[in-house]
Design an enzyme around this catalytic site. Structure first.
Site, mmCIF file in Angstrom:
data_model
loop_
_atom_site.group_PDB
_atom_site.id
_atom_site.type_symbol
_atom_site.label_atom_id
_atom_site.label_comp_id
_atom_site.label_asym_id
_atom_site.label_seq_id
_atom_site.Cartn_x
_atom_site.Cartn_y
_atom_site.Cartn_z
ATOM 1 N N HIS A 128 0.829 -1.201 0.000
ATOM 2 C CA HIS A 128 0.000 0.000 0.000
ATOM 3 C C HIS A 128 0.867 1.256 0.000
ATOM 4 O O HIS A 128 0.703 2.152 -0.835
ATOM 5 C CB HIS A 128 -0.895 -0.025 1.245
ATOM 6 C CG HIS A 128 -1.680 1.227 1.479
ATOM 7 N ND1 HIS A 128 -3.033 1.323 1.226
ATOM 8 C CD2 HIS A 128 -1.318 2.456 1.963
ATOM 9 C CE1 HIS A 128 -3.462 2.533 1.525
ATOM 10 N NE2 HIS A 128 -2.438 3.245 1.986
ATOM 11 N N GLU A 129 1.812 1.335 0.934
ATOM 12 C CA GLU A 129 2.599 2.557 1.079
ATOM 13 C C GLU A 129 3.548 2.789 -0.094
ATOM 14 O O GLU A 129 3.721 3.923 -0.554
ATOM 15 C CB GLU A 129 3.372 2.524 2.396
ATOM 16 C CG GLU A 129 2.486 2.650 3.622
ATOM 17 C CD GLU A 129 1.699 3.958 3.646
ATOM 18 O OE1 GLU A 129 2.248 5.002 3.258
ATOM 19 O OE2 GLU A 129 0.516 3.930 4.034
ATOM 20 N N HIS B 6 1.888 4.469 -2.897
ATOM 21 C CA HIS B 6 1.859 5.931 -2.799
ATOM 22 C C HIS B 6 3.087 6.528 -3.484
ATOM 23 O O HIS B 6 3.007 7.594 -4.102
ATOM 24 C CB HIS B 6 1.810 6.371 -1.343
ATOM 25 C CG HIS B 6 0.471 6.223 -0.701
ATOM 26 N ND1 HIS B 6 -0.688 6.705 -1.272
ATOM 27 C CD2 HIS B 6 0.091 5.645 0.478
ATOM 28 C CE1 HIS B 6 -1.721 6.435 -0.480
ATOM 29 N NE2 HIS B 6 -1.276 5.788 0.577
ATOM 30 N N GLU C 225 -5.589 6.801 -2.048
ATOM 31 C CA GLU C 225 -5.685 5.740 -1.046
ATOM 32 C C GLU C 225 -6.263 4.462 -1.648
ATOM 33 O O GLU C 225 -5.824 3.356 -1.325
ATOM 34 C CB GLU C 225 -6.562 6.203 0.123
ATOM 35 C CG GLU C 225 -5.928 7.257 0.998
ATOM 36 C CD GLU C 225 -4.647 6.793 1.658
ATOM 37 O OE1 GLU C 225 -4.495 5.583 1.936
ATOM 38 O OE2 GLU C 225 -3.774 7.650 1.903
ATOM 39 N N HIS D 266 -9.633 8.055 3.418
ATOM 40 C CA HIS D 266 -9.742 6.603 3.597
ATOM 41 C C HIS D 266 -11.195 6.159 3.502
ATOM 42 O O HIS D 266 -11.492 5.097 2.954
ATOM 43 C CB HIS D 266 -9.130 6.188 4.932
ATOM 44 C CG HIS D 266 -7.654 6.465 5.031
ATOM 45 N ND1 HIS D 266 -7.169 7.675 5.458
ATOM 46 C CD2 HIS D 266 -6.578 5.695 4.740
ATOM 47 C CE1 HIS D 266 -5.844 7.638 5.439
ATOM 48 N NE2 HIS D 266 -5.466 6.446 5.002
#
Length: 599
Positions: A395-396, A399, A428, A492
């Protein structure tokens, strides 16, 4: 395993074009050997030149005005011949915030359209001049972000319908950024108003969610392996490595969350091994030693004498490092094997991570100033262990991919650091989508792949977010369907709209069991959607991100972007194209309810 055939799948080839100041230009075409590499620089230069000329010639469509200059960030050449150039812009030498655009060309370099962030002229009024000095702007920025202000740079702020002369200031040790990170503050150069104050790092857990967890009295205590206090057997290739150093070695990680795992490391001496992977462009994990570092170079290198990292428990500092290094390299593997993307920025450079970040930090971050992943150890109270699980890393790092491409940004940030707005929610969502795909690509039996995010965190609801039925997440109040109120939803919560559309595109509506996990995905209008499969759905969303999304893309813009991507990949009359349209309609994002321009 051979992937199902996808028409015109893009494969990226990284090049550098000095003449156009391009680093890591992405060529989205099939690799054709040395001849392709030899002509890459010249091709990039000609494509950039044609795109820049087209932007000026079609200024009514592109919004490029007198005094604007375009800086090429990315060049993509598709197998079917289309070319795309992503530009940032300056106006009279000043960077334009929200002025990014992608110019689309045909194979013969004719203008084919534009995707632009600002739907209006971006220059400030001719009579506008700064009434604040740079020093005054620094003072205001330092006060707003509660930290140490750096240089104040004049910019044009074209975001959210504006066209204002402003100062942009980076503030370090910010009291408004979690764990003392940096913030970027934009101050109106005429009125002195704070136009935005945005943390530079993207935290996995938002301030609002952390408050909600405290209110619920939840103790996040993800299960780990049994652990082992012994080092275990050495990898044979390490024991017999050549005496010439540094050399590639094959070691072992005894991780917290995925058991014993192989790690490719660097042997630096006869009995010294560094947690740095030469086969992934030098990807490395370091130890922040409890400091709030935003400089990877200041992290402590992680070495062992036996090429074994960790013991499967938190009693070894290297256990979390093994998880982090494994997650980062598996994320890089996913992007390279699936899309040909060479590194987070597609420039053939490795990724960085630092574990043990700060004191009692209950979060994990992608930090754009550090260009690295930062993992806290937990606060010892609400959060018991380091946040180094696989889908958090996927996920990160996504980004980071978004930062390197569309640069999707929230429309506002409140005083507590919570972010709002559809572009930030889309960011997100993409991080959840591709983070989930990292799990599927890795297929580790101790972290089985699923469409759940944060399922290993030990939450009472058994997951943090989920793609099939987002509103089952009660902690963040995640949303299933679009409505006008979503435009200012917390990012989110709002992410559920596009995550839900992706799941419907991939797997379809209704009940389904995948890998032992039961899903039941509803639709806004009760319609039935038959999915096209995860591989194709992921290809559509990635192509949409890299070619047709910009910093201000909202959910209706994402619908258009994915339709264009599906048309490129499969054709406008294809089942895939029609299913993209159905999936967005099923979350109530349609052409008919597209809002008036927000810019």
């Amino acid at each position: 395993m051979r992937r199902p055939h996808i028409r015109n799948v893009a494969v990226a080839v990284a090049v550098t074009t000095a003449a156009t100041s391009l680093a890591g230009t992405a060529f989205a075409g099939p690799a054709t050997g040395a001849s392709h590499a030899a002509t890459a620089d010249a091709s990039a230069a000609s494509v950039v030149s044609a795109a820049r000329a087209a932007a000026v010639a079609h200024s009514s469509a592109t919004g490029v005005a007198q005094g604007d200059e375009l800086q090429a960030e990315d060049v993509m050449i598709d197998p079917e011949g289309a070319r795309h150039v992503r530009f940032t812009r300056t106006h009279q030498g000043m960077p334009v915030l929200g002025g990014d655009l992608v110019v689309h060309l045909t194979e013969k370099l004719a203008y084919a359209g534009v995707t632009r962030a600002a739907g209006h002229t971006v220059k400030p009024g001719a009579a506008t001049s700064a009434k604040l000095s740079a020093g005054q702007a620094r003072q205001k920025a330092a006060s707003a972000a509660k930290g140490d202000a750096g240089t104040a740079e004049l910019v044009v702020d074209a975001r959210d319908g504006g066209s204002a002369l402003a100062y942009q200031v980076r503030v370090s040790d910010s009291g408004t950024a979690e764990s003392g990170g940096s913030s970027t503050v934009v101050i109106d150069a005429v009125t002195g108003k704070v136009r935005s104050n945005t943390p530079d790092s993207d935290a996995f857990l938002s301030p609002g969610l952390l408050d909600e967890l405290r209110e619920h009295g939840e103790k996040l205590d993800p299960a780990v392996g049994a652990g082992s206090q012994t080092a275990g057997a050495l990898a044979s290739s390490s024991a017999s490595a050549a005496a010439r150093y540094p050399s590639t070695a094959h070691g072992t990680g005894k991780s917290l969350f995925v058991g014993q795992i192989p790690l490719t490391t660097t042997r630096t001496a006869r009995t010294s091994y560094l947690l740095k992977d030469p086969t992934h462009w030098g990807t490395e994990t370091r130890d922040a030693k409890g400091q709030e570092l935003e400089s990877f170079g200041r992290g402590k290198k992680i070495t062992t004498g036996n090429d074994v990292f960790g013991n499967g428990a938190t009693t070894s500092r290297n256990s979390a490092a093994a998880d982090a290094q494994y997650g980062v390299t598996k994320t890089l593997d996913f992007y390279k094997k699936t899309f040909g993307r060479k590194g987070i920025e597609n420039n053939g450079k490795g990724a960085h991570a630092m574990v043990h970040f700060g004191k009692k930090v209950a979060n994990a971050f992608w930090d754009s100033t550090c260009d690295c992943m930062l993992y806290g150890d937990g606060d010892g109270d609400m959060f018991k262990k380091p946040l180094v699980v696989l889908d958090v890393t996927g996920h990160e790092l996504t980004h980071g991919v978004v930062d390197a491409t569309a640069k999707l940004e929230p429309t506002r940030v409140d005083a507590q650091g919570n972010q709002y707005g559809e572009p930030g929610a889309l960011n997100e969502s993409l991080a959840d989508i591709f983070g989930s795909n990292v799990e599927f690509a890795t297929n580790n039996a101790k972290d089985k792949p699923d469409y759940l995010i944060g399922e290993k965190l030990g939450l009472d609801q058994k997951f943090l977010r989920r793609l099939d039925h987002p509103s089952l997440d009660k902690l963040e109040g995640t949303i299933d369907y679009w409505s006008p109120q979503v435009y200012d939803a917390e990012v989110h919560a709002g992410s559920g709209v596009s995550s839900h559309a992706y799941y419907l595109l991939a797997e379809g509506s209704g009940r389904k069991t995948i890998g032992g996990v039961k899903y039941d995905s509803p639709t806004f209008d009760g319609s039935t959607v038959k999915g096209i499969g995860r591989t194709k759905a992921t290809a559509v969303f990635y192509r949409a991100l890299t070619r047709y999304m910009v910093s201000t893309t909202d959910f209706h813009g994402a619908r258009v972007a994915t339709l264009k991507a599906a048309k490129d990949l499969y054709g406008q009359n294809s089942t895939e194209y029609k299913t993209v349209d159905l999936a967005w309609s099923a979350v109530d994002v349609t052409a008919a309810n597209t809002p008036a321009a927000h810019h």
